[in-house]
Design a protein around this motif. Structure first.
Motif, PDB file in Angstrom:
ATOM      1  N   LYS A  82     -12.332   6.760   8.964  1.00 17.95           N
ATOM      2  CA  LYS A  82     -12.685   5.216   8.770  1.00 17.95           C
ATOM      3  C   LYS A  82     -12.095   4.876   7.231  1.00 17.95           C
ATOM      4  CE  LYS A  82     -16.755   6.107  11.582  1.00 17.95           C
ATOM      5  NZ  LYS A  82     -18.206   5.921  11.498  1.00 17.95           N
ATOM      6  N   LEU A  83     -11.445   3.684   7.398  1.00 19.48           N
ATOM      7  CA  LEU A  83     -10.861   3.286   5.976  1.00 19.48           C
ATOM      8  C   LEU A  83     -11.147   2.051   5.350  1.00 19.48           C
ATOM      9  CD1 LEU A  83      -8.366   3.951   3.865  1.00 19.48           C
ATOM     10  CD2 LEU A  83      -6.950   2.582   5.691  1.00 19.48           C
ATOM     11  N   GLY A  84     -11.335   1.895   4.032  1.00 16.03           N
ATOM     12  CA  GLY A  84     -11.811   0.741   3.376  1.00 16.03           C
ATOM     13  C   GLY A  84     -10.721   0.330   2.711  1.00 16.03           C
ATOM     14  N   ILE A  85     -10.615  -0.833   2.278  1.00 16.19           N
ATOM     15  CA  ILE A  85      -9.206  -1.313   1.372  1.00 16.19           C
ATOM     16  C   ILE A  85     -10.191  -2.097   0.179  1.00 16.19           C
ATOM     17  CG2 ILE A  85      -7.285  -2.469   0.939  1.00 16.19           C
ATOM     18  CD1 ILE A  85      -6.721  -1.819   4.016  1.00 16.19           C
ATOM     19  N   VAL A  86      -9.836  -1.868  -1.043  1.00 13.88           N
ATOM     20  CA  VAL A  86     -10.035  -2.812  -2.009  1.00 13.88           C
ATOM     21  C   VAL A  86      -8.660  -3.225  -2.708  1.00 13.88           C
ATOM     22  CG1 VAL A  86     -11.100  -2.870  -4.509  1.00 13.88           C
ATOM     23  CG2 VAL A  86     -12.296  -1.254  -2.676  1.00 13.88           C
ATOM     24  N   PRO A  87      -8.448  -4.544  -2.502  1.00 12.91           N
ATOM     25  CA  PRO A  87      -7.180  -5.061  -2.822  1.00 12.91           C
ATOM     26  C   PRO A  87      -7.131  -4.991  -4.515  1.00 12.91           C
ATOM     27  CG  PRO A  87      -8.240  -6.419  -1.406  1.00 12.91           C
ATOM     28  CD  PRO A  87      -9.291  -5.343  -1.700  1.00 12.91           C
ATOM     29  N   THR A  88      -5.996  -5.077  -4.910  1.00 15.12           N
ATOM     30  CA  THR A  88      -5.794  -5.055  -6.565  1.00 15.12           C
ATOM     31  C   THR A  88      -5.234  -6.074  -7.019  1.00 15.12           C
ATOM     32  OG1 THR A  88      -4.064  -3.519  -6.275  1.00 15.12           O
ATOM     33  CG2 THR A  88      -6.105  -2.437  -6.769  1.00 15.12           C
ATOM     34  N   SER A  89      -4.975  -7.109  -6.061  1.00 14.47           N
ATOM     35  CA  SER A  89      -4.314  -8.223  -6.439  1.00 14.47           C
ATOM     36  C   SER A  89      -4.414  -9.401  -5.435  1.00 14.47           C
ATOM     37  CB  SER A  89      -2.869  -8.279  -7.090  1.00 14.47           C
ATOM     38  OG  SER A  89      -1.862  -8.142  -5.888  1.00 14.47           O
ATOM     39  N   ASN A  90      -4.152 -10.767  -5.827  1.00 12.60           N
ATOM     40  CA  ASN A  90      -4.225 -11.542  -4.836  1.00 12.60           C
ATOM     41  C   ASN A  90      -3.060 -11.558  -3.868  1.00 12.60           C
ATOM     42  OD1 ASN A  90      -6.649 -12.850  -5.390  1.00 12.60           O
ATOM     43  ND2 ASN A  90      -5.608 -13.988  -6.998  1.00 12.60           N
ATOM     44  N   HIS A  91      -2.172 -10.701  -4.115  1.00 11.69           N
ATOM     45  CA  HIS A  91      -0.726 -10.663  -3.659  1.00 11.69           C
ATOM     46  C   HIS A  91      -0.890  -9.162  -2.453  1.00 11.69           C
ATOM     47  CE1 HIS A  91       0.425 -13.871  -6.113  1.00 11.69           C
ATOM     48  NE2 HIS A  91       0.025 -12.991  -7.247  1.00 11.69           N
ATOM     49  N   ASP A  92      -1.696  -8.718  -2.308  1.00  8.71           N
ATOM     50  CA  ASP A  92      -1.863  -7.479  -1.321  1.00  8.71           C
ATOM     51  C   ASP A  92      -1.814  -8.034   0.078  1.00  8.71           C
ATOM     52  OD1 ASP A  92      -2.047  -6.152  -3.546  1.00  8.71           O
ATOM     53  OD2 ASP A  92      -3.865  -5.362  -3.334  1.00  8.71           O
ATOM     54  N   ASP A  93      -0.614  -8.098   0.622  1.00  9.02           N
ATOM     55  CA  ASP A  93      -0.549  -8.703   1.999  1.00  9.02           C
ATOM     56  C   ASP A  93      -1.412  -8.401   3.090  1.00  9.02           C
ATOM     57  OD1 ASP A  93       1.766 -10.338   1.065  1.00  9.02           O
ATOM     58  OD2 ASP A  93       3.055  -8.719   1.013  1.00  9.02           O
ATOM     59  N   PHE A  94      -1.478  -7.083   3.440  1.00  8.85           N
ATOM     60  CA  PHE A  94      -2.431  -6.715   4.455  1.00  8.85           C
ATOM     61  C   PHE A  94      -3.766  -7.234   4.297  1.00  8.85           C
ATOM     62  CE2 PHE A  94      -4.269  -3.577   7.228  1.00  8.85           C
ATOM     63  CZ  PHE A  94      -4.019  -4.004   8.572  1.00  8.85           C
ATOM     64  N   LYS A  96      -4.954  -9.340   2.298  1.00 12.39           N
ATOM     65  CA  LYS A  96      -4.836 -11.000   2.310  1.00 12.39           C
ATOM     66  C   LYS A  96      -4.999 -11.161   3.665  1.00 12.39           C
ATOM     67  CE  LYS A  96      -3.127 -15.062   0.051  1.00 12.39           C
ATOM     68  NZ  LYS A  96      -2.156 -15.481  -0.756  1.00 12.39           N
ATOM     69  N   PHE A  97      -4.174 -10.931   4.661  1.00 12.47           N
ATOM     70  CA  PHE A  97      -4.247 -11.210   6.037  1.00 12.47           C
ATOM     71  C   PHE A  97      -5.206 -10.957   6.633  1.00 12.47           C
ATOM     72  CE2 PHE A  97      -2.896 -10.795  10.630  1.00 12.47           C
ATOM     73  CZ  PHE A  97      -2.263 -11.995  10.639  1.00 12.47           C
ATOM     74  N   LEU A  98      -6.027  -9.883   6.139  1.00 11.61           N
ATOM     75  CA  LEU A  98      -7.282  -9.621   6.852  1.00 11.61           C
ATOM     76  C   LEU A  98      -8.440 -10.228   6.235  1.00 11.61           C
ATOM     77  CD1 LEU A  98      -7.054  -5.804   7.134  1.00 11.61           C
ATOM     78  CD2 LEU A  98      -6.628  -7.439   9.162  1.00 11.61           C
ATOM     79  N   GLY A  99      -8.275 -10.968   5.164  1.00 13.99           N
ATOM     80  CA  GLY A  99      -9.367 -11.729   4.600  1.00 13.99           C
ATOM     81  C   GLY A  99     -10.331 -10.817   3.941  1.00 13.99           C
ATOM     82  N   LEU A 100     -10.132  -9.764   3.174  1.00 11.01           N
ATOM     83  CA  LEU A 100     -10.628  -8.945   2.511  1.00 11.01           C
ATOM     84  C   LEU A 100     -10.964  -9.554   1.245  1.00 11.01           C
ATOM     85  CD1 LEU A 100      -9.343  -5.440   3.298  1.00 11.01           C
ATOM     86  CD2 LEU A 100     -11.101  -6.577   4.675  1.00 11.01           C
ATOM     87  N   SER A 101     -12.261  -9.204   0.725  1.00 14.18           N
ATOM     88  CA  SER A 101     -12.331  -9.690  -0.638  1.00 14.18           C
ATOM     89  C   SER A 101     -11.553  -9.301  -1.851  1.00 14.18           C
ATOM     90  CB  SER A 101     -13.973  -9.431  -1.065  1.00 14.18           C
ATOM     91  OG  SER A 101     -14.029  -9.904  -2.429  1.00 14.18           O
ATOM     92  N   THR A 102     -11.151 -10.047  -2.655  1.00 18.12           N
ATOM     93  CA  THR A 102     -10.231  -9.697  -4.003  1.00 18.12           C
ATOM     94  C   THR A 102     -11.115  -9.206  -4.816  1.00 18.12           C
ATOM     95  OG1 THR A 102      -9.841 -11.907  -4.574  1.00 18.12           O
ATOM     96  CG2 THR A 102      -8.393 -11.014  -3.033  1.00 18.12           C
ATOM     97  N   ASN A 103     -12.355  -9.427  -5.086  1.00 14.62           N
ATOM     98  CA  ASN A 103     -13.256  -8.909  -5.969  1.00 14.62           C
ATOM     99  C   ASN A 103     -13.844  -7.450  -5.554  1.00 14.62           C
ATOM    100  OD1 ASN A 103     -16.051  -8.302  -7.165  1.00 14.62           O
ATOM    101  ND2 ASN A 103     -15.963 -10.410  -8.043  1.00 14.62           N
ATOM    102  N   PRO A 104     -13.405  -6.551  -6.626  1.00 16.74           N
ATOM    103  CA  PRO A 104     -13.647  -5.147  -6.137  1.00 16.74           C
ATOM    104  C   PRO A 104     -15.080  -4.844  -5.839  1.00 16.74           C
ATOM    105  CG  PRO A 104     -13.031  -5.657  -8.634  1.00 16.74           C
ATOM    106  CD  PRO A 104     -12.861  -6.961  -7.953  1.00 16.74           C
ATOM    107  N   ILE A 105     -16.033  -5.430  -6.599  1.00 20.14           N
ATOM    108  CA  ILE A 105     -17.427  -5.023  -6.441  1.00 20.14           C
ATOM    109  C   ILE A 105     -17.687  -5.659  -4.981  1.00 20.14           C
ATOM    110  CG2 ILE A 105     -19.786  -5.382  -7.341  1.00 20.14           C
ATOM    111  CD1 ILE A 105     -17.781  -3.457  -8.881  1.00 20.14           C
TER     112      ILE A 105
END
Length: 314
Positions: A82-94, A96-105
């Motif tokens: 099972k995988l979670g993603i914490v984006p590290t910028s507003n330009h992380d395409d996948f 962003k497309f999934l609508g994941l929060s860009t706030n790490p916490i």
């Protein structure tokens, strides 16, 4: 236990900083974790294999598409993790497309809900692909852009102005299963699970839960029209042009007479002799907040309804 896989600094300048914030938060919450830092993407496989041998099944990528790609290609059987993603910028395409929060916490809080949503991924030859594959002018522009010491909106636009109009296309043969092959000199081609690449809407109707990928391509236009065509990707307007051929497929074979195909795969350039692309339906289990209405509405329900109105070719 959560295993944090942190993107190397050369890939994401914010990854290590974000990881340290996540570690502090996990300590406060008394949540068991392990964290792996890396100097290059090649190191990711070593960390992942070490964790898998210990029986670990829950992972969090702190990084962008290239790191997610390195991770999924380090796991032989994705059905077991099972995988979670914490984006590290507003330009992380996948992400962003999934609508994941860009706030790490907030992103890690969503992951800690332990709610799972299955999504599709692609396989190209023996490479797993979570987001998309590009061939053509945008790949040439991407390479030229990366040669700039300073990378920003201005140098990106400059690269498009200098090189998009000079790209003379690549002759490819597209083998649609059960249909006649198509051979054309192609200016731009995308195979999309996720619909964003470098922030551009290469496939506004892409859907990561329909068991199909979206193929878009256009033949080489007149020279004065080439830069204009690439500019349409900013808002996804290219899909409404007659020059754009659009299909929803389960598999596709791409061949080139000289066995030289240059492609942008999840944000990194890969050279192929030929390409066999297929989709693995619901093959990746993602941690996400199931109450995130933006994720559901923008990227699943809405896209599915719109894509069903388009012609599908299987």
């Amino acid at each position: 236990m959560l295993n944090l896989i942190v993107a190397p600094y050369e890939i994401s300048e914010n990854a290590e900083k974000y990881a340290k914030r996540l570690v502090s938060f996990l300590k406060e919450q008394k949540i068991e974790y392990a964290v792996y830092f890396h100097t290059s993407l090649d190191d990711v496989a070593k960390s992942v294999n070490e964790s898998l041998l210990l029986g670990e099944t829950e992972f969090v990528i702190v990084g962008e598409d290239a790191t997610v790609n390195a991770f999924i290609n380090s796991v032989k059987d994705l059905s077991k993790i099972k995988l979670g993603i914490v984006p590290t910028s507003n330009h992380d395409d996948f992400a962003k497309f999934l609508g994941l929060s860009t706030n790490p916490i907030q992103a890690i809080k969503d992951i800690l809900l332990k709610q799972v949503e299955p999504v599709d991924y692609l396989v190209c030859n023996d490479i797993k692909v979570v987001n998309n594959i590009l061939i053509g002018a945008s790949v040439e522009v991407f390479e030229k852009y990366n040669e700039h010491r300073v990378k920003n909106f201005i140098t990106q636009k400059l690269s498009i102005m200098q090189y998009a109009g000079n790209f003379e296309g690549v002759e490819l043969t597209l083998d649609f299963k059960g249909n006649k092959n198509v051979t054309e000199t192609i200016y731009e081609l995308s195979i999309a699970n996720g619909g964003l690449s470098q922030g551009k809407k290469i496939s506004p109707l892409a859907n990561v839960q329909d068991g199909l990928f979206n193929l878009n391509y256009t033949a080489l236009p007149e020279k004065e029209q080439r830069k204009k065509y690439l500019s349409l990707f900013k808002n996804g307007e290219q899909i409404y042009k007659e020059a754009t051929n659009q299909f929803w497929l389960e598999s596709l074979k791409i061949m080139q007479a000289e066995n030289k195909i240059k492609a942008l795969v999840d944000g990194r350039v890969v050279n192929f002799e030929n390409m066999n692309v297929s989709v693995v339906e619901n093959g990746l289990k993602l941690f996400r907040n199931l109450n995130n209405e933006k994720f559901v509405e923008n990227n699943f329900e809405k896209n599915k309804k719109e894509s069903e109105a388009k012609p599908k070719r299987k």
